[in-house]
Design a protein around this motif. Structure first.
Motif, PDB file in Angstrom:
ATOM      1  N   SER A  18       0.919  -1.309   0.067  1.00 56.86           N
ATOM      2  CA  SER A  18       0.006  -0.022  -0.014  1.00 56.86           C
ATOM      3  C   SER A  18       0.852   1.269  -0.091  1.00 56.86           C
ATOM      4  O   SER A  18       0.591   2.122  -0.635  1.00 56.86           O
ATOM      5  N   LEU A  19       1.946   1.229   0.950  1.00 58.14           N
ATOM      6  CA  LEU A  19       2.521   2.451   0.969  1.00 58.14           C
ATOM      7  C   LEU A  19       3.301   2.583  -0.414  1.00 58.14           C
ATOM      8  O   LEU A  19       3.762   3.782  -0.758  1.00 58.14           O
ATOM      9  N   ASN A  20       4.042   1.632  -1.116  1.00 56.76           N
ATOM     10  CA  ASN A  20       4.642   1.781  -2.420  1.00 56.76           C
ATOM     11  C   ASN A  20       3.955   2.028  -3.747  1.00 56.76           C
ATOM     12  O   ASN A  20       4.377   2.773  -4.414  1.00 56.76           O
ATOM     13  N   TYR A  21       2.603   1.506  -3.540  1.00 54.83           N
ATOM     14  CA  TYR A  21       1.988   1.429  -4.888  1.00 54.83           C
ATOM     15  C   TYR A  21       0.648   2.183  -4.772  1.00 54.83           C
ATOM     16  O   TYR A  21      -0.133   2.214  -5.805  1.00 54.83           O
ATOM     17  N   LEU A  22       0.251   2.183  -3.731  1.00 57.84           N
ATOM     18  CA  LEU A  22      -1.475   2.725  -3.394  1.00 57.84           C
ATOM     19  C   LEU A  22      -1.286   4.226  -3.034  1.00 57.84           C
ATOM     20  O   LEU A  22      -2.260   4.628  -2.649  1.00 57.84           O
ATOM     21  N   ASN A  23      -0.226   4.899  -2.807  1.00 55.95           N
ATOM     22  CA  ASN A  23      -0.398   6.223  -2.565  1.00 55.95           C
ATOM     23  C   ASN A  23      -1.084   7.048  -3.349  1.00 55.95           C
ATOM     24  O   ASN A  23      -1.276   6.878  -4.380  1.00 55.95           O
ATOM     25  N   PHE A  24      -1.071   8.253  -2.865  1.00 57.46           N
ATOM     26  CA  PHE A  24      -2.118   9.200  -3.453  1.00 57.46           C
ATOM     27  C   PHE A  24      -1.442   9.782  -4.982  1.00 57.46           C
ATOM     28  O   PHE A  24      -2.091   9.936  -5.894  1.00 57.46           O
ATOM     29  N   GLN A  25      -0.224   9.760  -5.031  1.00 60.35           N
ATOM     30  CA  GLN A  25       0.278  10.311  -6.249  1.00 60.35           C
ATOM     31  C   GLN A  25       0.486   9.463  -7.571  1.00 60.35           C
ATOM     32  O   GLN A  25       0.338   9.569  -8.415  1.00 60.35           O
ATOM     33  N   SER A  26       0.206   8.044  -7.114  1.00 63.91           N
ATOM     34  CA  SER A  26       0.516   6.968  -7.811  1.00 63.91           C
ATOM     35  C   SER A  26      -1.111   6.600  -8.546  1.00 63.91           C
ATOM     36  O   SER A  26      -1.018   5.910  -9.434  1.00 63.91           O
ATOM     37  N   ARG A  27      -2.112   7.275  -8.101  1.00 63.51           N
ATOM     38  CA  ARG A  27      -3.488   7.161  -8.546  1.00 63.51           C
ATOM     39  C   ARG A  27      -3.816   7.594  -9.833  1.00 63.51           C
ATOM     40  O   ARG A  27      -3.126   8.478 -10.406  1.00 63.51           O
ATOM     41  N   ASP A  28      -4.574   6.888 -10.685  1.00 61.66           N
ATOM     42  CA  ASP A  28      -5.013   7.532 -12.144  1.00 61.66           C
ATOM     43  C   ASP A  28      -5.393   8.840 -12.320  1.00 61.66           C
ATOM     44  O   ASP A  28      -5.352   9.502 -13.237  1.00 61.66           O
ATOM     45  N   VAL A  29      -6.131   9.327 -11.100  1.00 58.72           N
ATOM     46  CA  VAL A  29      -6.652  10.550 -11.063  1.00 58.72           C
ATOM     47  C   VAL A  29      -6.113  11.510 -10.295  1.00 58.72           C
ATOM     48  O   VAL A  29      -6.706  12.606  -9.986  1.00 58.72           O
ATOM     49  N   PHE A  30      -4.935  11.342  -9.941  1.00 58.62           N
ATOM     50  CA  PHE A  30      -3.821  12.423  -9.300  1.00 58.62           C
ATOM     51  C   PHE A  30      -3.810  13.761  -9.939  1.00 58.62           C
ATOM     52  O   PHE A  30      -3.819  14.638  -9.252  1.00 58.62           O
ATOM     53  N   ASP A  31      -3.668  13.585 -11.358  1.00 58.13           N
ATOM     54  CA  ASP A  31      -3.400  14.890 -12.001  1.00 58.13           C
ATOM     55  C   ASP A  31      -4.704  15.607 -11.864  1.00 58.13           C
ATOM     56  O   ASP A  31      -4.579  16.902 -12.020  1.00 58.13           O
ATOM     57  N   LEU A  32      -5.903  15.191 -11.611  1.00 58.07           N
ATOM     58  CA  LEU A  32      -7.136  15.990 -11.294  1.00 58.07           C
ATOM     59  C   LEU A  32      -7.053  16.780  -9.901  1.00 58.07           C
ATOM     60  O   LEU A  32      -7.640  17.801  -9.742  1.00 58.07           O
ATOM     61  N   ASN A  33      -6.330  16.076  -8.927  1.00 59.13           N
ATOM     62  CA  ASN A  33      -6.375  16.636  -7.698  1.00 59.13           C
ATOM     63  C   ASN A  33      -4.853  17.070  -7.394  1.00 59.13           C
ATOM     64  O   ASN A  33      -5.096  17.551  -6.143  1.00 59.13           O
ATOM     65  N   ASP A  34      -4.028  17.126  -8.124  1.00 59.02           N
ATOM     66  CA  ASP A  34      -2.756  17.337  -7.768  1.00 59.02           C
ATOM     67  C   ASP A  34      -2.697  19.131  -7.417  1.00 59.02           C
ATOM     68  O   ASP A  34      -3.062  20.006  -8.145  1.00 59.02           O
TER      69      ASP A  34
END
Length: 144
Positions: free
Chosen positions: A47-63
């Motif tokens: 979870s810490l390595n792959y499911l963080n906020f920055q690696s989500r597919d919609v992060f660019d909308l919430n950055d």
């Protein structure tokens, strides 16, 4: 007496079997807890390595820093990304602000150095003036 002996022997055998089974259950419980702990640790690490906020597919909308990370709308008057219908020249636009600020800072530091030098020179020129003034004032007082 033989019956009591046999009963005591059977009781001891049962006790040994009970202790053996209890020991085996205790070992199995430890192994189960260890396996669960390892699974939880692996899940948390994943979870810490792959499911963080920055690696989500919609992060660019919430950055929150998307505006500062993005390239400017245009890089100059001859930017090839803009078509003929892209009205991008505005009054007051300063494409060379960074260079202008750098030059202004250099100019300001140069002016300050000049002022410091001039004040030092004036101070050096005026160093002896106080003594001369005192001497002249003393002469005027003595004349009266």
């Amino acid at each position: 007496a033989a019956r009591a002996k046999a009963e005591a022997e059977r009781s001891r055998v049962e006790d040994r079997e009970f202790l053996g089974v209890n020991r085996m259950l205790h070992i199995q419980e430890k192994e189960k807890n260890k396996a669960r702990f390892e699974a939880e640790r692996a899940a948390k690490e994943f979870s810490l390595n792959y499911l963080n906020f920055q690696s989500r597919d919609v992060f660019d909308l919430n950055d929150p820093k998307a505006v500062t990370k993005a390239a400017p709308t245009r890089a100059g008057d001859t930017d090839g990304r803009l078509g003929p219908a892209s009205f991008q020249k505005f009054n007051g636009e300063d494409l060379h602000k960074g260079e202008r600020d750098r030059q202004q800072k250099m100019q300001m530091s140069s002016i300050l150095e000049q002022q410091v030098f001039e004040k030092q020179m004036v101070r050096r020129l005026c160093d002896g003036d106080d003594d001369v003034y005192r001497q002249q004032a003393q002469e005027v007082i003595e004349m009266r």
